[in-house]
Design an enzyme around this catalytic site. Structure first.
Site, PDB file in Angstrom:
ATOM      1  CG  HIS A   1       6.826 -11.368  24.052  1.00 38.01           C
ATOM      2  ND1 HIS A   1       7.746 -11.926  24.898  1.00 38.01           N
ATOM      3  CD2 HIS A   1       7.512 -10.500  23.275  1.00 38.01           C
ATOM      4  CE1 HIS A   1       8.947 -11.412  24.644  1.00 38.01           C
ATOM      5  NE2 HIS A   1       8.827 -10.549  23.663  1.00 38.01           N
TER       6      HIS A   1
ATOM      7  CG  ASP B   1      11.638 -18.216  24.993  1.00 40.65           C
ATOM      8  OD1 ASP B   1      10.735 -18.309  24.140  1.00 40.65           O
ATOM      9  OD2 ASP B   1      12.387 -17.228  25.088  1.00 40.65           O
TER      10      ASP B   1
ATOM     11  N   GLY C   1      16.972 -15.946  20.348  1.00 38.22           N
ATOM     12  CA  GLY C   1      16.409 -17.236  20.722  1.00 38.22           C
ATOM     13  C   GLY C   1      17.424 -18.309  21.009  1.00 38.22           C
TER      14      GLY C   1
END
Lengths: 328, 431
Positions: free
Chosen positions: B183, B309, B328
């Site tokens: 990431h 994701d 998120g």
């Protein structure tokens, strides 16, 4: 203004017959307002000024209404202004400083909103350190909500009181050039002022070191400058912003001394503006950081006028949102 | 297990470039026969499924899923994630190691694989932490983690800040032929940023994250990957400049690959609207021109994989002011349908979109699945690419409801999901 005429003006201040109903339920952002609504609020505020100047400072259009000032971050100035505004309109005003109570016990903003909503207030005046927090809260309550400053987003009543102050001193807004100087990146005052002045076709300049200018600012201001002397040339209004001390000392800028030298408003820089230019500051001021004490307290400063107009604007906003005819 | 014949299907297999009418026979959990444009024998006792012309493709392999289990089961479990995955057409997903405890020990990898086999409808593939406790300080035991069954190494949503440590990790991972999935976030530049840096962030009064917070570590990583010879996968790129960096690196180094979150393909910063926290993501949603550049990267092969994701967060942490809300969004159930938007809009063809969610992840992770070929695991999905539906909160199978596609009208629905030859999901009208 003579006492008699002040009383006379006050007696008709905010009466619903003079103004069309204010259609907004909340005041969250200048961006939500149409041009005519901004002018309407300024005109309403103008009518509230005599109330504060008369001996018996009461215009009880909000008698029986409950106003809760909910401040998640400390603010003596704005909170007092809203408190006085509400009380002069006859509302029951309750001040709550939340930072030290429920939030520290783990209660979320939504929990707080639900709790307060159950107390049936008519208006919540909210300040919060997070952008958008006031809007989030407004979605969870049944009453009107006034944004008293949310993070670096907006401070709509500050922009309104600034506009009223300028209009009073200059007799107009259109055609003027206003320079907003300092920490633009972190200033909710700058955002609300740019939106409001832009909506009224006032020319706006922002002046700041490049790292205190937020991305895309050129779309919000008419002109962008990084040099005070250049940026202040020919302006009608110089609006200084508070520099937050945590940004100095090598973090965003090298030192207070350097900042004051290049971006603090002193006589030399002010000389670039029009001779009749006024100087404003939303307060609280850092004298000797963003502004020379002699200018802050000098004849061109209208800073105390801003404070007075603040009460009038907040009275106007509360009255517009809550008095009969509003769409709450 | 009865043999299963899916006939009258539009067989789409990106690995072989197939897009043709046909039938697929599944026996003993594996694909045993494929008949394109011709008859196929039906074994005795076989279950025959008429695909009604719908697309039969390899099941999706989602390279980036946060599960909640172990440690935060109130957000998601293997069981609930498996339900969501099966309904969304995902037959295998890579679970990120950001769990409690962190997946940085071989014994835990072993346990998770066993636990998932019992509780999840789909294949759960553990990724192991690159550094102990995801702290970015000490390397984990790459060899032992691989032996235990970890499919790749990653610190999940954490980004290694130390260039020296990352170099050591890459050099050591190359010994074991393990892919490092990284990431990208330069912590100093990301700072307190919560969305893309630009005019929109300025108007909202939110702190921005510049694209350079992604491109600077990406540039560093690509140089280190060339230096060490590791298999390197940029976990998720979000902006035009990153696409250019990866494209340039790929000309010199075939071991480099890149992924993109479906969110960065389907959405842009304007979707945040008035502080909608379901759109608070990492990397942040970027400008429309970035989204277009990423789509072009997918189309021309610069970007290899699309993932969901999937990051379940409970209401408590999402119903907050934008800057304070957790990052998120969930995405397992909407991955395929959201990706099909690109097909319906004419931006990318179906084979390319499916390749990024089937054969490419399989190749990067060295999995036998992700293709329709004889002997491959029978991980298959049958979907109607035109089936219209609307994402409704009350129908979400995940334990958390934080979907950035809430209320979205999508086209494309999974009719049947098959994992290891077993049907684990069949579409019903209630879906």
């Amino acid at each position: 203004m003579a006492q008699d005429s002040a009383e006379q003006a006050a007696s008709s201040a905010g009466s619903s017959g003079d103004f069309p109903p204010f259609r907004q339920r909340h005041l969250l952002s200048i961006a939500d307002l149409q041009q005519h609504e901004i002018i309407d609020l300024l005109d309403r505020a103008e009518r509230m000024v005599p109330v504060s100047r008369q001996e018996r400072k009461l215009h009880p259009t909000l008698a029986g209404k409950t106003q809760i000032n909910l401040f998640f971050e400390p603010s003596t100035r704005t909170q007092s202004s809203f408190e006085i505004a509400g009380k002069r309109l006859g509302a029951l005003v309750v001040n709550m400083s939340v930072k030290t109570s429920s939030v520290s016990k783990g209660e979320t903003l939504i929990d707080t909103a639900a709790t307060l909503n159950a107390m049936r207030p008519d208006v919540l005046v909210v300040r919060h350190s997070a952008a958008g927090a006031v809007e989030l809260l407004s979605q969870k309550v049944g009453c009107s909500v006034v944004n008293a400053g949310d993070g670096a987003h907006e401070h709509p009543t500050q922009a309104l009181l600034d506009a009223l102050t300028i209009r009073n001193h200059k007799g107009r807004l259109g055609g003027l050039t206003v320079a907003i100087c300092g920490d633009i990146a972190n200033s909710r005052v700058a955002r609300s002022n740019l939106l409001l002045l832009g909506a009224l076709h006032v020319r706006t300049r922002v002046i700041a070191p490049r790292n205190l200018l937020p991305a895309g600012i050129e779309h919000l201001a008419t002109e962008v400058f990084t040099d005070m002397n250049e940026g202040l040339k020919g302006v009608d209004v110089v609006m200084m912003l508070r520099l937050q001390h945590e940004r100095a000392n090598g973090k965003m800028i090298p030192s207070i001394r350097e900042y004051y030298r290049f971006f603090g408003l002193d006589a030399e820089k002010l000389a670039c503006a029009k001779p009749e230019a006024i100087v404003m500051h939303p307060g609280p001021m850092n004298r000797g950081v963003e502004i020379d004490p002699a200018i802050a307290d000098g004849p061109r400063s209208v800073i105390t006028d801003q404070v007075e107009m603040g009460v009038a604007v907040r009275m106007a906003v509360l009255d517009a949102l809550l008095s009969q005819g509003a769409a709450a | 297990m009865r043999p299963l014949l899916v006939e009258n299907a539009r067989v789409v297999d990106p690995a072989s470039g197939t897009d043709a009418r046909g039938a697929v026979l599944v026996e003993s959990g594996s694909i045993s026969d494929i008949a394109l444009n011709g008859p196929v024998g039906v074994p005795d006792g076989a279950e025959v499924v008429d695909a009604a012309g719908h697309v039969l493709s390899p099941g999706l392999i989602d390279m980036r899923v946060f599960t909640g289990e172990p440690g935060k089961e109130y957000r998601e479990t293997f069981q609930s994630a498996g339900e969501a995955a099966a309904a969304g057409g995902v037959t295998s997903f890579v679970m990120m190691p950001d769990t409690v405890p962190t997946v940085d020990d071989g014994a835990l990898v072993d346990f998770l694989i066993r636990r998932a086999q019992v509780t999840s409808k789909v294949n759960v593939l553990p990724a192991a932490a690159l550094t102990k406790g995801l702290a970015g300080q000490e390397l984990t035991e790459f060899g032992l983690l691989k032996e235990a069954g970890a499919v790749c190494l990653t610190d999940g949503r954490e980004s290694i800040q130390s260039t020296a440590l990352l170099r050591a990790a890459m050099s050591y991972a190359a010994n074991f032929d393990m892919t490092i999935v990284h990431h990208l976030s330069e912590r100093g530049l990301t700072g307190e940023g919560v969305m893309n840096e630009g005019l929109f962030a300025t108007v909202l009064g939110l702190k921005g994250i510049p694209r350079e917070a992604e491109t600077i570590p990406l540039g560093r990583d690509l140089q280190l990957a060339a230096l060490t010879g590791v298999k390197y996968h940029a976990a998720q790129i979000s902006c035009s400049a990153s696409v250019e960096l990866v494209a340039a690196a790929k000309k010199r180094n075939r071991m480099v690959t890149a992924g993109v979150s479906i969110n960065n393909l389907a959405l842009n910063e304007n979707d945040i609207g008035r502080y909608r926290t379901f759109f608070k993501l990492s990397p942040p949603l970027r400008a429309e021109y970035d989204r277009q550049a990423v789509i072009e990267g997918l189309r021309n092969g610069t970007i290899d994989t699309i993932h969901s994701d999937h990051d379940p967060q409970d209401a408590e942490v999402k119903r907050q002011p934008f800057a304070e809300a957790s990052i998120g969004a969930i995405g397992l159930e909407t991955l395929l349908a959201a990706a099909l938007r690109l097909v319906h809009s004419g931006d990318v063809d179906l084979l390319t979109v499916l390749r990024a969610m089937t054969s490419r992840p399989a190749e990067i992770l060295r999995l036998p699945s992700g293709r329709i070929t004889r002997g491959a695991p029978a991980d298959l999905i049958l979907f109607d690419p035109d089936y219209p539906w609307q994402v409704a909160e009350h129908k979400i199978r995940s334990r958390s409801r934080n979907t950035s596609f809430e209320g979205a009208r999508l086209a494309g629905k999974v009719m049947r999901t098959i994992v290891g030859g077993k049907t684990v999901h069949i579409h019903t009208e209630e879906d």
